[in-house]
Scaffold this active site. Structure first.
Site, short mmCIF file in Angstrom:
data_model
loop_
_atom_site.label_atom_id
_atom_site.label_comp_id
_atom_site.label_asym_id
_atom_site.label_seq_id
_atom_site.Cartn_x
_atom_site.Cartn_y
_atom_site.Cartn_z
N CYS A 380 0.65 -1.11 -0.04
CA CYS A 380 -0.08 -0.06 0.07
C CYS A 380 0.92 1.51 -0.01
O CYS A 380 1.54 1.66 -1.11
CB CYS A 380 -0.86 0.00 0.97
SG CYS A 380 -2.43 0.95 1.12
N HIS A 519 -3.38 -5.56 0.14
CA HIS A 519 -2.93 -6.02 1.37
C HIS A 519 -2.96 -7.53 1.26
O HIS A 519 -3.98 -8.23 1.79
CB HIS A 519 -3.93 -5.61 2.51
CG HIS A 519 -3.71 -3.82 2.77
ND1 HIS A 519 -2.50 -3.37 3.61
CD2 HIS A 519 -4.37 -2.92 2.01
CE1 HIS A 519 -2.64 -2.26 3.85
NE2 HIS A 519 -3.67 -1.82 2.83
N GLU A 521 -1.58 -9.56 3.02
CA GLU A 521 -1.26 -10.18 4.64
C GLU A 521 -2.61 -10.71 5.07
O GLU A 521 -2.90 -11.60 5.94
CB GLU A 521 -0.76 -9.22 5.54
CG GLU A 521 -1.49 -7.97 5.73
CD GLU A 521 -1.14 -6.57 4.88
OE1 GLU A 521 -1.73 -5.72 5.31
OE2 GLU A 521 -0.75 -7.07 3.78
#
EC number: 6.3.4.2
Length: 547
Positions: A380, A519, A521
């Site tokens: 990001c 994102h 993760e």
């Protein structure tokens, strides 16, 4: 029709209700049941989207675009069940819904009160999708006795009365403090917490007691007697080396069996725990260590980057190595060379964030990783800072910056290679945003498709050119600079399907340097590590052999 398990907490906060709920969900899955986990938060924010990470840790984003509590990340990582908007609600959202209903005249002119209007709204939320799963686990945020939590406790009391007998049970998580001077494990705080719970009409069926060591038989019997639970329903929750041992540890203590006994389910299916045994083996028997720096702006609170830390751990499992994380404050590099702090790391990750603070340090970090050929993953804002670094130091745009920083400062200082998102396609319609729109819920949120360039490193990592990842941002790299940046070697290797929004950049002359606007993760799990993190840790492992 689902059976409902309500998880409450007492004595102190931060005991691990979210982890206990997630581990219990995993254990019920291991016995063949379907589960869904849900979080009810008493705070008055509509959602955690506008909170500082220092206030509440990271904001977890669902596929359908909800900004939620970080506990939903635990739920997903342990069960693999994708969370939805209907799995997280706050008191702020509840009251907002009630007031909207009142303004529409839905209550037919009645006086609006906590009971029944607020409690009914909470009960309706709890019951959403109850016909889809075998067990619905609902965690109540905060601690029993908190004034803001009272409507939620009253709602679950009413809910359990509305349902047929035996369809709802209550699990209460408490602390058993150990007094070192006297060498005693004290049960009194738990007794008082249960007394408080019973005073509002709730009686726990199971006690989960956090402690540094095992609970002696004498204390277990005392808890059972004074808290009015069976002795085999007093579950010890000892400190663990890894959170991913929790399903196995809770199973050894008999939590899953106690749950099934409370529901009078017999015979009980045998649990299949091979998945969690493999996870534990990979954690506790690594074949090496890699050192990775996370250079961020909220590093004083590790929960601000909870999903990133866990995704790196998953990447370590995939490569049979232990990932040693060091948290580095990006502001350290605003006015000094990062080499002194970053030399010796096998890889560097720069996560997301908002605002200008620390961004010059992140830009210097990207430069350091690019020039030293150290594996770099920018997420990001970390991708945007890598693009600004390339624009300034390689493409010759010395005043390159972000519109976000100019907007924050109230004056134009940069040539904005990163600008605020004016519009994007979401499903079958176009979303439009202005720079001065409200902050809450106005970002590009949730899962979006991206198309990867065939033959690129990122496509090789994913093993496909079509991906879907979760987003949470309101600024975007300007594609009008694409040609200039690609000429110097920073390729745009991932784009939105309409070709307008950059999703991935990578350096062609670097062993591993990737920036992503999304994102990744948020979708990583211990038993299914995200491919980007698995390959990033692999690159770090290769780098460790060269250091």
């Amino acid at each position: 029709m689902a059976r409902f398990i309500f998880i409450t907490g007492g004595v102190v906060s931060s005991l691990g209700k979210g982890l206990a709920s997630a581990a219990l969900g995993a254990l019920l899955q291991a016995r063949g049941y379907s589960v869904r986990l849900r979080k009810l938060d008493p705070y008055l924010n509509v959602d955690p989207g506008t909170m500082s990470p220092f206030e509440h840790g990271e904001v977890f984003v669902t596929d359908d675009g909800a900004e939620t509590d970080l506990d939903l990340g635990h739920y997903e990582r342990f069960t693999g069940v994708s969370a939805r908007k209907t799995d997280s609600i706050s008191a702020g959202r509840i009251y907002s819904n009630v007031l909207e209903n009142e303004r529409r005249g839905d209550y037919l002119g009645k006086t609006i009160q906590v009971i029944p209007h607020v409690t009914d709204e909470i009960k309706d939320f709890i019951d959403i999708g109850s016909d889809e799963v075998d067990f619905m686990l609902c965690e109540i945020g905060g601690t029993v006795g908190d004034i803001e939590g009272l409507p939620f406790f009253e709602a679950i009391r009413q809910f359990s009365q509305d349902k047929p007998r035996g369809q709802c049970i209550f699990v209460h998580l408490t602390l058993l403090p150990f007094i070192k001077a006297s060498g005693e494990l004290k049960t009194k705080p738990t007794q008082h917490s249960v007394k408080e719970l019973r005073s509002i009409g709730l009686a726990p069926d199971i006690l989960v007691c956090r402690s540094e060591g095992p609970i002696p038989a004498k204390e277990r019997e005392k808890l059972a007697l004074f808290c009015n639970v069976r002795s085999d329903a007093v579950i010890s929750a000892q400190d663990l080396r890894s959170i991913y041992e929790a399903p196995l540890a809770y199973h050894r203590e008999g939590l899953d069996q106690a749950i099934l006994d409370a529901f009078r389910i017999a015979p009980t299916p045998r649990p299949q725990l091979k998945r969690w045994e493999d996870v534990a083996d990979r954690i506790y028997n690594p074949e090496g260590t890699v050192n990775i720096a996370i250079v961020g702006k909220y590093v004083q609170l590790e929960d601000a980057y909870k999903s990133i830390a866990e995704a790196l751990t998953h990447g370590g499992m995939a490569n049979r190595v232990k990932v040693q994380i060091e948290w580095v404050d990006a502001e350290l590099f605003d006015h000094e060379d990062p080499a002194r702090h970053l030399a010796g790391f096998h890889a560097i990750l720069v996560p997301g964030g908002f605002g200008e603070r620390g961004t010059e340090g992140k830009i210097k970090t990207a430069q350091f990783a690019r020039e030293r050929k150290i594996p770099y993953l920018g997420i990001c804002l970390g991708m945007q800072m890598a693009v600004i670094e390339a624009a300034r130091n390689v493409a010759g745009l010395k005043t390159a910056g972000s519109e976000e920083f100019d907007h924050e400062a109230g004056k134009k200082r940069f040539e904005p290679v990163v600008y605020h998102l004016k519009e994007w396609v979401q499903g079958n319609y176009t979303v439009q945003r202005a720079l001065n729109d409200d902050k809450g819920g106005t970002m590009r949120l949730g899962a979006y498709d991206a198309v990867l360039t065939e033959g690129s490193k990122v496509a090789e990592i994913y093993g496909t050119t079509q991906i879907e990842e979760r987003h949470r941002h309101r600024y975007e790299v300007d594609t009008s600079y694409r040609e200039k940046l690609e000429k110097v070697g920073l390729l745009f290797t991932g784009m939105s399907p309409d070709g307008r929004l950059p999703e991935v950049v990578e350096w062609t002359d670097h062993p591993w340097f990737i920036g992503v606007q999304f994102h990744p993760e948020l979708k990583s799990k211990p038993f299914a590590p995200h491919p980007l993190f698995a390959d990033f840790v692999r690159a770090a492992k290769e780098s460790s052999r060269l250091v």
